[in-house]
Design an enzyme around this catalytic site. Sequence first.
Site, short mmCIF file in Angstrom:
data_model
loop_
_atom_site.label_atom_id
_atom_site.label_comp_id
_atom_site.label_asym_id
_atom_site.label_seq_id
_atom_site.Cartn_x
_atom_site.Cartn_y
_atom_site.Cartn_z
N ASN A 103 0.82 -1.21 0.00
CA ASN A 103 0.00 0.00 0.00
C ASN A 103 0.85 1.25 0.00
O ASN A 103 1.95 1.28 0.57
CB ASN A 103 -0.94 0.01 1.21
CG ASN A 103 -1.97 -1.09 1.12
OD1 ASN A 103 -2.16 -1.66 0.05
ND2 ASN A 103 -2.63 -1.39 2.23
N HIS A 120 6.07 -0.55 -2.53
CA HIS A 120 5.59 0.17 -3.72
C HIS A 120 5.59 1.69 -3.54
O HIS A 120 4.92 2.40 -4.28
CB HIS A 120 4.19 -0.31 -4.11
CG HIS A 120 4.18 -1.71 -4.65
ND1 HIS A 120 3.04 -2.46 -4.81
CD2 HIS A 120 5.20 -2.50 -5.09
CE1 HIS A 120 3.35 -3.66 -5.31
NE2 HIS A 120 4.64 -3.70 -5.48
N CYS A 147 12.65 20.65 -6.86
CA CYS A 147 13.30 19.78 -5.87
C CYS A 147 14.12 20.64 -4.91
O CYS A 147 14.92 21.47 -5.34
CB CYS A 147 14.22 18.79 -6.59
SG CYS A 147 15.30 17.87 -5.49
N SER A 188 -4.67 -9.39 -3.69
CA SER A 188 -5.24 -10.28 -4.70
C SER A 188 -4.18 -11.23 -5.26
O SER A 188 -4.49 -12.09 -6.07
CB SER A 188 -5.83 -9.46 -5.84
OG SER A 188 -4.82 -8.68 -6.44
N ASN A 212 -8.49 -12.89 3.59
CA ASN A 212 -9.09 -12.20 2.45
C ASN A 212 -10.61 -12.41 2.50
O ASN A 212 -11.09 -13.35 3.10
CB ASN A 212 -8.53 -12.77 1.12
CG ASN A 212 -8.68 -11.79 -0.04
OD1 ASN A 212 -9.79 -11.39 -0.40
ND2 ASN A 212 -7.55 -11.40 -0.63
N GLU A 214 -12.28 -13.34 0.10
CA GLU A 214 -12.60 -14.48 -0.78
C GLU A 214 -11.31 -15.22 -1.12
O GLU A 214 -10.22 -14.66 -0.96
CB GLU A 214 -13.27 -13.96 -2.07
CG GLU A 214 -12.37 -12.98 -2.81
CD GLU A 214 -13.08 -12.26 -3.95
OE1 GLU A 214 -14.32 -12.23 -3.96
OE2 GLU A 214 -12.37 -11.74 -4.82
P1 NAD Z 1 -5.88 -5.54 -5.07
O1 NAD Z 1 -6.79 -4.37 -5.16
O2 NAD Z 1 -5.38 -6.16 -6.31
O3 NAD Z 1 -6.63 -6.67 -4.21
C1 NAD Z 1 -7.31 -6.35 -3.03
C2 NAD Z 1 -7.63 -7.67 -2.33
O4 NAD Z 1 -8.16 -7.37 -1.05
C3 NAD Z 1 -8.68 -8.53 -3.06
O5 NAD Z 1 -8.20 -9.87 -3.12
C4 NAD Z 1 -9.92 -8.43 -2.19
O6 NAD Z 1 -10.68 -9.63 -2.18
C5 NAD Z 1 -9.30 -8.18 -0.83
N1 NAD Z 1 -10.15 -7.43 0.10
C6 NAD Z 1 -10.97 -6.38 -0.20
N2 NAD Z 1 -11.55 -5.93 0.93
C7 NAD Z 1 -11.08 -6.69 1.95
C8 NAD Z 1 -11.31 -6.72 3.36
N3 NAD Z 1 -12.15 -5.85 3.95
N4 NAD Z 1 -10.67 -7.66 4.09
C9 NAD Z 1 -9.83 -8.55 3.51
N5 NAD Z 1 -9.56 -8.58 2.18
C10 NAD Z 1 -10.19 -7.66 1.42
O7 NAD Z 1 -4.69 -5.11 -4.13
P2 NAD Z 1 -3.16 -5.51 -4.05
O8 NAD Z 1 -3.02 -6.99 -4.18
O9 NAD Z 1 -2.65 -4.82 -2.84
O10 NAD Z 1 -2.49 -4.83 -5.34
C11 NAD Z 1 -2.80 -3.48 -5.57
C12 NAD Z 1 -1.66 -2.58 -5.94
O11 NAD Z 1 -2.24 -1.27 -6.10
C13 NAD Z 1 -0.64 -2.42 -4.86
O12 NAD Z 1 0.56 -2.71 -5.44
C14 NAD Z 1 -0.69 -0.95 -4.40
O13 NAD Z 1 0.55 -0.30 -4.65
C15 NAD Z 1 -1.73 -0.28 -5.23
N6 NAD Z 1 -2.87 0.25 -4.43
C16 NAD Z 1 -2.68 0.71 -3.15
C17 NAD Z 1 -3.75 1.17 -2.38
C18 NAD Z 1 -3.49 1.69 -0.98
O14 NAD Z 1 -2.40 2.17 -0.70
N7 NAD Z 1 -4.44 1.56 -0.03
C19 NAD Z 1 -5.04 1.16 -2.90
C20 NAD Z 1 -5.22 0.69 -4.22
C21 NAD Z 1 -4.12 0.24 -4.96
ZN ZN Z 2 16.53 16.78 -7.11
#
Ligand code: NAD
Ligand code: ZN
Length: 243
Positions: A103, A120, A147, A188, A212, A214
């Site tokens: 995140n 990330h 910067c 995911s 998760n 699901e």
């Molecule tokens: P993803 O969005 O691909 O998957 C989210 C997963 O969380 C899904 O499998 C879903 O079933 C599960 N989920 C949803 N709600 C839930 C809950 N309440 N409890 C448990 N599980 C739950 O996310 P990812 O795999 O982290 O990949 C996303 C990429 O996008 C990351 O690399 C990130 O950098 C970026 N991203 C970050 C944020 C953030 O910082 N909060 C938000 C969106 C995307």
């Molecule tokens: Zn710089």
Amino acid sequence: MPNDLRKLPVLQQHFDRVVVLTGAGISAESGVATFRDSGGLWEGHRIEEVATPEGFNADPQKVHQFYNARRRQLSEVEPNPAHLALAHFEQNHPSRLTLITQNVDDLHERAGSNCVLHMHGELRSALCQSCEVKIRHLGDLTVTDICSNCSNPTLRPDIVWFGEMPYFLDEITEALITCDLLIAVGTSAQVYPAAGFVQTARESGATTVEVNLEPTAASHWFDLSVIGPASIKLPELLSSLSA
Ligand code: NAD
Ligand code: ZN
């Protein structure tokens, strides 16, 4: 599955080194949209446009606007019980936990976690493309921002985009091959290399658990899948380890 996770045979042993990998799902209940839930779109935007270096080069202003909106949203959301449980676990068991997050929000830090590997990148950080310095940045970013280190107008969001190398990979690999428990929460399991962490930990003999809503594409790699919202299931799981 029994309500009391402590009764599960897979969680009966004592775990000295716990790695937790969190994904967008852990922040979903705080009101931060996840990534893939709407079919490869992030808040209605195509990934190629807002999460690749090519997208940034093609239209930096649009990409800044996208991350500015995400950064502003952070002041409207709060950590939820899943973030708080991880901070509590770190405070009670310093040196037992390595927390890795995909995140880019700051909800782990605001819950009280002191040591978070943001593989990330982070919304509240800017990266200078000229001198590579990272600068804490709370407000909006624009193409004309300078910067503070090299004075060039070459700041970009400090986000690891598709096609770029994630941060902290050496520390993360070391943690994965030496841990005895890996917990993956709200991811995911579609984005590599994070999607492969469970395999690395397993091959090194660790017990692996996912939390998760699901089953995921990687569920078969986990010894245990705990299905339910992270805000309920993660605190239960961590307290079952505290003994
Ligand atoms: P993803 O969005 O691909 O998957 C989210 C997963 O969380 C899904 O499998 C879903 O079933 C599960 N989920 C949803 N709600 C839930 C809950 N309440 N409890 C448990 N599980 C739950 O996310 P990812 O795999 O982290 O990949 C996303 C990429 O996008 C990351 O690399 C990130 O950098 C970026 N991203 C970050 C944020 C953030 O910082 N909060 C938000 C969106 C995307
Ligand atoms: Zn710089």
